[in-house]
Design an enzyme around this catalytic site. Structure first.
Site, short mmCIF file in Angstrom:
data_model
loop_
_atom_site.label_atom_id
_atom_site.label_comp_id
_atom_site.label_asym_id
_atom_site.label_seq_id
_atom_site.Cartn_x
_atom_site.Cartn_y
_atom_site.Cartn_z
CG ASN A 1 -1.71 1.25 1.40
OD1 ASN A 1 -1.83 2.05 0.46
ND2 ASN A 1 -2.28 1.45 2.59
CD1 TRP A 2 3.76 1.06 -2.69
CD2 TRP A 2 3.86 2.16 -4.65
NE1 TRP A 2 4.61 0.39 -3.52
CE2 TRP A 2 4.69 1.04 -4.72
CE3 TRP A 2 3.75 3.00 -5.76
CZ2 TRP A 2 5.43 0.73 -5.86
CZ3 TRP A 2 4.47 2.70 -6.89
CH2 TRP A 2 5.31 1.57 -6.95
CE LYS A 3 0.04 3.46 4.56
NZ LYS A 3 0.16 3.58 6.00
CG HIS B 1 -5.71 2.17 5.28
ND1 HIS B 1 -5.22 3.14 6.12
CD2 HIS B 1 -4.71 1.26 5.12
CE1 HIS B 1 -3.97 2.83 6.44
NE2 HIS B 1 -3.64 1.70 5.85
CD GLU C 1 -2.60 5.81 6.59
OE1 GLU C 1 -2.66 5.85 5.34
OE2 GLU C 1 -1.63 5.32 7.21
CD GLU D 1 -3.39 -2.33 7.48
OE1 GLU D 1 -2.29 -2.59 6.98
OE2 GLU D 1 -3.98 -1.25 7.27
N GLY E 1 2.80 2.31 10.68
CA GLY E 1 3.81 3.35 10.50
C GLY E 1 4.56 3.72 11.77
CB SER F 1 5.39 -1.79 12.00
OG SER F 1 5.06 -0.44 12.23
N GLY G 1 2.83 -1.04 4.21
CA GLY G 1 2.93 0.37 3.85
C GLY G 1 4.37 0.74 3.55
#
Ligand code: PGA
Length: 260
Positions: free
Chosen positions: A12-14, A100, A102, A170, A176, A216, A237
């Site tokens: 997941n490159w965001k 997600h 975020e 998650e 992160g 992570s 990520g």
């Protein structure tokens, strides 16, 4: 030993990297890092959407497929800035990350997550449904959080549709932060998610659903999460933007493709 499905490794490159040429370099370097591999893990990258068509051209020798990081709840119409499911399908997207943390943080409610999930599954794409607690309390309330996120999102999903579902556990505190869930915590939650799915759909239904872990994940914890946590793969990520590390996690996962 039990037969295991092939691990699913999703990057997941965001909202990274900042340019198409840097995105292309990452894919080229992943291909290089995997050169000669005869691995069985399924590799998926969820890049920013403007890059997908160009990146698809580069995803040759090692089969990489592409996912979207989000989708509109609506099919089409006057929704400025939104991207619809039929658009994603028409550019070859096979999977969509839904809910997600975020996005949930940015005010996406359980109802919106459910509407998006229905849209993805209804169009026969695979939804990667993210669930996770913000923090762990002594009383185990985080299990209730996971259960309510799952039951809210899956309310209208039938057992036949489970083949289009992946659940990503998650924990928000692990995303992160460099602080991953331990393999034991991942295993406990994997079993709990299976139990919730079994209660809703029976054991056979529950076993159709892959449960991946995210938060992570790095090349130094991936093996234990697979071996002890028994997760079916990862949603990655930060480490997915580092071609060398992502390739190394894929190669580690390949070793767990056949037997648990
Ligand atoms: P991370 O992110 O691997 O950087 O913790 C995981 C995710 O947000 O899916």
């Amino acid at each position: 030993m039990t037969k295991r499905a092939k691990p699913l490794i999703v990057g997941n490159w965001k909202m990274n990297p900042a340019t198409l040429s840097r995105a292309e370099k990452i894919v080229v370097d992943i291909q290089k890092g995997l050169h000669g591999r005869v691995g069985a893990s399924e590799i998926v990258i969820a890049p920013p959407l403007p890059y997908v068509s160009d990146l698809k051209e580069l995803a040759g020798a090692q089969k990489i497929s592409f996912a979207a990081q989000d989708v509109s709840f609506a099919e089409s119409g006057a929704y400025t800035g939104e991207v619809g499911i039929s658009m994603l399908r028409s550019i070859g997207i096979k999977m969509v990350i839904v809910g997600h943390s975020e996005r949930r943080e940015g005010s996406e409610t359980d109802e919106m997550v459910k509407a998006k999930l229905d849209r993805v599954i209804g169009n026969k794409l695979t939804a990667i449904l993210c669930v996770g607690e913000k923090e762990r309390d002594r009383f185990g309330d985080y299990f209730t959080t996971i259960e309510s996120q799952l039951t809210a999102a899956l309310a209208d999903v039938s057992a036949q549709d489970l083949k289009h579902l992946v659940v990503a556990y998650e924990p928000v505190w692990a995303i992160g932060t460099g602080e991953n869930a331990t393999p034991e915590q991942a295993e406990e939650m994997r079993l709990f998610i299976h139990k919730v799915l079994s209660d809703m759909y029976g054991r056979a239904g529950s076993e159709m659903v892959k449960i991946v872990y995210g938060g992570s994940v790095h090349d130094d914890n991936a093996a234990d999460l697979l071996k002890i946590g028994h997760v079916d793969g990862f949603l990655i990520g930060g480490a997915s933007l580092d071609a060398k590390e992502f390739a190394s996690i894929i190669k580690i996962s390949d070793q767990y493709a056949k037997f648990a």
